[in-house]
Design a protein around this motif. Structure first.
Motif, PDB file in Angstrom:
ATOM      1  N   ILE A 298     -23.650 -15.727  43.903  1.00 22.99           N
ATOM      2  CA  ILE A 298     -23.532 -14.342  44.358  1.00 22.99           C
ATOM      3  C   ILE A 298     -23.695 -14.266  45.870  1.00 22.99           C
ATOM      4  CG2 ILE A 298     -24.579 -12.053  44.254  1.00 22.99           C
ATOM      5  CD1 ILE A 298     -25.298 -12.606  41.352  1.00 22.99           C
ATOM      6  N   ASN A 299     -24.667 -15.003  46.410  1.00 26.63           N
ATOM      7  CA  ASN A 299     -24.897 -14.986  47.849  1.00 26.63           C
ATOM      8  C   ASN A 299     -23.680 -15.510  48.608  1.00 26.63           C
ATOM      9  OD1 ASN A 299     -26.169 -16.609  50.431  1.00 26.63           O
ATOM     10  ND2 ASN A 299     -27.244 -14.699  50.008  1.00 26.63           N
ATOM     11  N   ASN A 300     -23.109 -16.615  48.131  1.00 28.67           N
ATOM     12  CA  ASN A 300     -21.922 -17.168  48.793  1.00 28.67           C
ATOM     13  C   ASN A 300     -20.740 -16.203  48.723  1.00 28.67           C
ATOM     14  OD1 ASN A 300     -23.291 -19.521  49.446  1.00 28.67           O
ATOM     15  ND2 ASN A 300     -22.630 -20.606  47.614  1.00 28.67           N
ATOM     16  N   GLU A 301     -20.611 -15.513  47.600  1.00 22.57           N
ATOM     17  CA  GLU A 301     -19.510 -14.554  47.451  1.00 22.57           C
ATOM     18  C   GLU A 301     -19.645 -13.396  48.433  1.00 22.57           C
ATOM     19  OE1 GLU A 301     -17.670 -11.470  44.100  1.00 22.57           O
ATOM     20  OE2 GLU A 301     -19.332 -12.796  43.589  1.00 22.57           O
ATOM     21  N   ILE A 302     -20.873 -12.868  48.544  1.00 26.30           N
ATOM     22  CA  ILE A 302     -21.099 -11.757  49.463  1.00 26.30           C
ATOM     23  C   ILE A 302     -20.876 -12.197  50.903  1.00 26.30           C
ATOM     24  CG2 ILE A 302     -22.773 -10.069  50.284  1.00 26.30           C
ATOM     25  CD1 ILE A 302     -21.739  -9.587  47.442  1.00 26.30           C
ATOM     26  N   LEU A 303     -21.364 -13.372  51.263  1.00 20.62           N
ATOM     27  CA  LEU A 303     -21.181 -13.866  52.624  1.00 20.62           C
ATOM     28  C   LEU A 303     -19.712 -14.082  52.945  1.00 20.62           C
ATOM     29  CD1 LEU A 303     -24.122 -16.425  52.962  1.00 20.62           C
ATOM     30  CD2 LEU A 303     -23.815 -14.324  54.278  1.00 20.62           C
ATOM     31  N   SER A 304     -18.944 -14.562  51.965  1.00 21.47           N
ATOM     32  CA  SER A 304     -17.520 -14.790  52.204  1.00 21.47           C
ATOM     33  C   SER A 304     -16.763 -13.489  52.440  1.00 21.47           C
ATOM     34  CB  SER A 304     -16.905 -15.540  51.018  1.00 21.47           C
ATOM     35  OG  SER A 304     -16.919 -14.750  49.847  1.00 21.47           O
ATOM     36  N   GLU A 305     -17.278 -12.378  51.908  1.00 23.45           N
ATOM     37  CA  GLU A 305     -16.622 -11.080  52.066  1.00 23.45           C
ATOM     38  C   GLU A 305     -17.033 -10.374  53.354  1.00 23.45           C
ATOM     39  OE1 GLU A 305     -17.639  -8.965  48.568  1.00 23.45           O
ATOM     40  OE2 GLU A 305     -16.298 -10.106  47.249  1.00 23.45           O
ATOM     41  N   MET A 306     -18.096 -10.840  53.986  1.00 18.34           N
ATOM     42  CA  MET A 306     -18.550 -10.200  55.215  1.00 18.34           C
ATOM     43  C   MET A 306     -17.588 -10.478  56.360  1.00 18.34           C
ATOM     44  SD  MET A 306     -22.693 -10.625  55.397  1.00 18.34           S
ATOM     45  CE  MET A 306     -23.772  -9.740  54.290  1.00 18.34           C
ATOM     46  N   HIS A 307     -17.496  -9.522  57.254  1.00 13.49           N
ATOM     47  CA  HIS A 307     -16.625  -9.650  58.420  1.00 13.49           C
ATOM     48  C   HIS A 307     -17.170 -10.719  59.366  1.00 13.49           C
ATOM     49  CE1 HIS A 307     -13.934  -8.532  61.660  1.00 13.49           C
ATOM     50  NE2 HIS A 307     -14.977  -8.401  62.463  1.00 13.49           N
ATOM     51  N   ILE A 308     -16.287 -11.555  59.896  1.00 12.79           N
ATOM     52  CA  ILE A 308     -16.681 -12.590  60.850  1.00 12.79           C
ATOM     53  C   ILE A 308     -16.799 -11.967  62.229  1.00 12.79           C
ATOM     54  CG2 ILE A 308     -16.015 -14.771  61.928  1.00 12.79           C
ATOM     55  CD1 ILE A 308     -14.554 -15.481  59.373  1.00 12.79           C
ATOM     56  N   PRO A 309     -17.962 -12.067  62.862  1.00 15.04           N
ATOM     57  CA  PRO A 309     -18.173 -11.406  64.165  1.00 15.04           C
ATOM     58  C   PRO A 309     -17.263 -11.987  65.244  1.00 15.04           C
ATOM     59  CG  PRO A 309     -20.255 -12.102  63.185  1.00 15.04           C
ATOM     60  CD  PRO A 309     -19.174 -12.737  62.393  1.00 15.04           C
ATOM     61  N   GLU A 310     -16.863 -11.142  66.159  1.00 18.93           N
ATOM     62  CA  GLU A 310     -16.023 -11.586  67.265  1.00 18.93           C
ATOM     63  C   GLU A 310     -16.757 -12.564  68.175  1.00 18.93           C
ATOM     64  OE1 GLU A 310     -12.877 -11.067  67.671  1.00 18.93           O
ATOM     65  OE2 GLU A 310     -12.751  -9.823  65.868  1.00 18.93           O
ATOM     66  N   SER A 311     -18.079 -12.436  68.245  1.00 19.92           N
ATOM     67  CA  SER A 311     -18.847 -13.356  69.082  1.00 19.92           C
ATOM     68  C   SER A 311     -18.762 -14.781  68.566  1.00 19.92           C
ATOM     69  CB  SER A 311     -20.311 -12.911  69.135  1.00 19.92           C
ATOM     70  OG  SER A 311     -20.880 -12.884  67.831  1.00 19.92           O
ATOM     71  N   PHE A 312     -18.709 -14.935  67.241  1.00 19.69           N
ATOM     72  CA  PHE A 312     -18.572 -16.272  66.676  1.00 19.69           C
ATOM     73  C   PHE A 312     -17.178 -16.834  66.940  1.00 19.69           C
ATOM     74  CE2 PHE A 312     -17.298 -19.068  63.173  1.00 19.69           C
ATOM     75  CZ  PHE A 312     -18.314 -20.020  63.211  1.00 19.69           C
ATOM     76  N   VAL A 313     -16.173 -15.990  66.798  1.00 19.74           N
ATOM     77  CA  VAL A 313     -14.795 -16.421  67.040  1.00 19.74           C
ATOM     78  C   VAL A 313     -14.633 -16.856  68.489  1.00 19.74           C
ATOM     79  CG1 VAL A 313     -12.376 -15.687  67.022  1.00 19.74           C
ATOM     80  CG2 VAL A 313     -13.939 -14.888  65.236  1.00 19.74           C
ATOM     81  N   GLN A 430     -26.351 -10.960  60.943  1.00 21.53           N
ATOM     82  CA  GLN A 430     -26.862 -10.275  62.130  1.00 21.53           C
ATOM     83  C   GLN A 430     -25.979  -9.115  62.559  1.00 21.53           C
ATOM     84  OE1 GLN A 430     -27.335 -12.902  65.456  1.00 21.53           O
ATOM     85  NE2 GLN A 430     -28.045 -11.294  66.851  1.00 21.53           N
ATOM     86  N   TYR A 431     -24.661  -9.281  62.432  1.00 26.76           N
ATOM     87  CA  TYR A 431     -23.734  -8.250  62.908  1.00 26.76           C
ATOM     88  C   TYR A 431     -23.147  -7.421  61.771  1.00 26.76           C
ATOM     89  CZ  TYR A 431     -23.949 -10.660  67.396  1.00 26.76           C
ATOM     90  OH  TYR A 431     -24.392 -11.212  68.574  1.00 26.76           O
ATOM     91  N   ASN A 432     -23.619  -7.641  60.556  1.00 30.26           N
ATOM     92  CA  ASN A 432     -23.110  -6.876  59.428  1.00 30.26           C
ATOM     93  C   ASN A 432     -23.554  -5.417  59.515  1.00 30.26           C
ATOM     94  OD1 ASN A 432     -22.129  -6.288  56.726  1.00 30.26           O
ATOM     95  ND2 ASN A 432     -24.272  -6.359  56.099  1.00 30.26           N
ATOM     96  N   LYS A 433     -22.662  -4.498  59.207  1.00 29.12           N
ATOM     97  CA  LYS A 433     -22.972  -3.068  59.241  1.00 29.12           C
ATOM     98  C   LYS A 433     -22.824  -2.413  57.872  1.00 29.12           C
ATOM     99  CE  LYS A 433     -21.613  -2.547  64.086  1.00 29.12           C
ATOM    100  NZ  LYS A 433     -23.020  -2.453  64.551  1.00 29.12           N
ATOM    101  N   ASP A 434     -22.467  -3.194  56.863  1.00 31.11           N
ATOM    102  CA  ASP A 434     -22.312  -2.674  55.505  1.00 31.11           C
ATOM    103  C   ASP A 434     -23.659  -2.761  54.797  1.00 31.11           C
ATOM    104  OD1 ASP A 434     -21.793  -2.648  52.598  1.00 31.11           O
ATOM    105  OD2 ASP A 434     -19.686  -2.598  53.193  1.00 31.11           O
ATOM    106  N   VAL A 435     -24.256  -1.619  54.470  1.00 27.27           N
ATOM    107  CA  VAL A 435     -25.582  -1.581  53.864  1.00 27.27           C
ATOM    108  C   VAL A 435     -25.556  -2.202  52.469  1.00 27.27           C
ATOM    109  CG1 VAL A 435     -27.435  -0.069  53.067  1.00 27.27           C
ATOM    110  CG2 VAL A 435     -26.258   0.424  55.210  1.00 27.27           C
ATOM    111  N   GLY A 436     -24.502  -1.932  51.699  1.00 24.37           N
ATOM    112  CA  GLY A 436     -24.407  -2.501  50.361  1.00 24.37           C
ATOM    113  C   GLY A 436     -24.372  -4.020  50.382  1.00 24.37           C
ATOM    114  N   GLN A 437     -23.571  -4.589  51.258  1.00 28.71           N
ATOM    115  CA  GLN A 437     -23.518  -6.041  51.384  1.00 28.71           C
ATOM    116  C   GLN A 437     -24.848  -6.600  51.875  1.00 28.71           C
ATOM    117  OE1 GLN A 437     -20.142  -6.828  53.933  1.00 28.71           O
ATOM    118  NE2 GLN A 437     -18.714  -6.914  52.212  1.00 28.71           N
ATOM    119  N   ALA A 438     -25.514  -5.879  52.771  1.00 27.76           N
ATOM    120  CA  ALA A 438     -26.809  -6.341  53.276  1.00 27.76           C
ATOM    121  C   ALA A 438     -27.840  -6.421  52.153  1.00 27.76           C
ATOM    122  CB  ALA A 438     -27.304  -5.398  54.379  1.00 27.76           C
ATOM    123  N   VAL A 439     -27.853  -5.428  51.273  1.00 25.36           N
ATOM    124  CA  VAL A 439     -28.800  -5.430  50.150  1.00 25.36           C
ATOM    125  C   VAL A 439     -28.500  -6.584  49.204  1.00 25.36           C
ATOM    126  CG1 VAL A 439     -29.555  -4.153  48.122  1.00 25.36           C
ATOM    127  CG2 VAL A 439     -29.267  -2.957  50.290  1.00 25.36           C
TER     128      VAL A 439
END
Length: 474
Positions: A298-313, A430-439
């Motif tokens: 579940i953790n890997n699935e949620i992380l894969s759906e999170m937006h990749i920050p521009e700072s990392f790119v 760190q840069y995620n803004k989706d509260v549902g994904q954060a939980v």
């Protein structure tokens, strides 16, 4: 909202349980008219099984229970619940000072949430998603940080975990999406209207995580009476008996890593563990291991759906070869039958720090190759690019390299399950803004750490028992 205590029959709390049952009713009623963000602790680094300690306060509204003027604006059920709370509190003799302390702690946590953990109040705090992620991580650390044995969680801590997690997870009850549904009118006409429903990722994953949470607590509750006990490392020399006890500390066949010196040592009876207990330990180990795999998935699935920050790119090099080095790159390109285990063995990784460094390089190179494949696609989510990639076929060299990098990363994490979050995962959180994904991400991460620890503790006991059997036979 689910009730806070689902299995408190095992906790001998007496009237305290009844009082908290009333508090649940109050929470459900007040939530209809009062809405505010949840609470958080201090910011932490994102690790799978280790973190700092901070806790959330009680989220019940009862500071002015005795004053009817404080009930203005509340619906009738809330008034009844507050009245019942006042009566129960007097019946069981609760001290007003305790209530005031809980209220002050709640105010502190609520203030931190509104300020985004920025105590200066200058608006430089983090967003709500990061704040609630930190709160769940800190709550786990405060409850389970010092729990390092196979024994039931203390009743007060167990109640605190359930109550405050229920409070933090309740924000998901208000994360909804609109969906068209057919509705029949009185005259028989069918019309299409928009109705709300839980977001699919929360609807599927949150009940599963709650179930895994309950199963882990149940596993710990099963160790109320055992044939073994624990001794602090260094308090008693190896192969010596505890004073006044029939249990013995034995040196394991495979010594525990030196960086785990703080963990207590299991003490086994002189005649070893009974067959019944060994069978029970193996069953619980297998159960905890399955929970670990489910939480990690579940953790890997949620992380894969999170937006990749521009700072990392922006921090990525232009070539994936520059990330992983010439040796690994040549093997991944030329090997007809790619063997990740052979590659990992040939690298001679000597520490988890080296393993984490390699994981960062492999993950970065994998993302570089994926970006090259999808240059013509404007979307940055890998899951949304799959249809585009399938049209290009697997003959593409970048596709082959990205696929093998993903396999190598998977095997690396399997070989070193205690690895911290990679740089990419940490950036996403760190840069995620989706509260549902954060939980979902933080909840699955702490359950993953808890289940991994339980498996390790059971392994320690079984290893100590096997070591004792070898000593006796020799």
């Amino acid at each position: 909202m689910d009730t806070i205590c689902t299995s408190d029959e095992n906790c001998d709390l007496g009237g305290f349980q009844s009082w908290h049952s009333s508090m649940d009713q109050t929470d459900n009623s007040v939530a209809e008219t009062m809405s505010y963000s949840r609470l958080s602790g201090d910011s932490l680094s994102y690790f799978r099984s280790n973190s700092g300690a901070s806790a959330l306060s009680d989220d019940n509204i009862y500071s002015d229970v005795d004053s009817p003027s404080s009930w203005q604006g509340l619906k009738t059920p809330a008034r009844r619940a507050l009245s019942n709370l006042r009566i129960r509190r007097h019946e069981h003799g609760f001290d007003q000072e305790i209530v005031d302390l809980d209220m002050e702690l709640m105010k502190e946590r609520f203030s931190k949430l509104l300020l985004g953990e920025d105590m200066s109040g200058s608006g430089l705090g983090v967003c709500s998603a990061v704040t609630i992620s930190n709160a769940i991580t800190n709550l786990y650390a405060s409850i389970f940080g010092q729990h390092q044995r196979l024994e039931p969680l203390h009743p007060e801590k167990k109640l605190m975990w359930k109550r405050e997690m229920n409070c933090l997870l309740s924000v998901c009850d208000y994360i909804l999406e609109f969906a068209p549904t057919l509705q029949s009118l009185e005259d028989g006409t069918t019309v299409e209207v928009m109705t709300t429903r839980p977001r699919p990722d929360i609807y599927v994953n949150l009940p599963a995580l709650k179930k895994l949470d309950a199963m882990l607590l149940e596993i710990l509750d099963g160790f109320k009476e055992t044939e073994f006990c624990y001794a602090e490392r260094g308090s008693i020399s190896a192969n010596s008996s505890l004073s006044g006890s029939f249990r013995r500390i034995v040196q394991p066949l495979t010594p525990r890593k030196e960086d785990k010196w703080w963990l207590p040592v299991p003490c086994i009876p002189d005649n070893g563990l009974s067959e019944k207990l060994k069978k029970l330990l193996k069953q619980k180990r297998n159960c905890a291991n399955q929970i670990y795999k489910a939480a990690m998935a579940i953790n890997n699935e949620i992380l894969s759906e999170m937006h990749i920050p521009e700072s990392f790119v922006a921090s990525l090099p232009k070539s994936g070869r520059d990330c992983i080095g010439d040796g690994i790159y040549r093997y991944m390109c030329n090997a007809e039958k790619f063997s990740p285990n052979y590659l990992l063995d040939s690298l001679n990784i000597t520490s988890e720090h080296e393993a984490l460094e390699l994981a960062d390089k492999v993950e970065a190179s994998m993302y570089i190759w994926r970006r090259k494949i999808c240059t013509a696609c404007s979307k940055s989510s890998w899951e949304m690019m799959k249809d585009f990639i399938s049209e290009m076929g697997k003959s593409n060299k970048n596709y082959l390299l990205a696929e093998r990098a993903e396999i190598l990363l998977f095997y690396l994490k399997q070989r070193y399950p205690e690895l911290s979050q990679t740089t990419l995962d940490t950036s996403k959180i760190q840069y995620n803004k989706d509260v549902g994904q954060a939980v979902l991400e933080s909840y699955s991460r702490v359950l993953e750490g808890m289940s991994f620890n339980i498996v390790a503790w059971i392994e320690d006991v079984l290893i100590a028992d096997r070591t004792l059997e070898c000593n006796i036979s020799s």
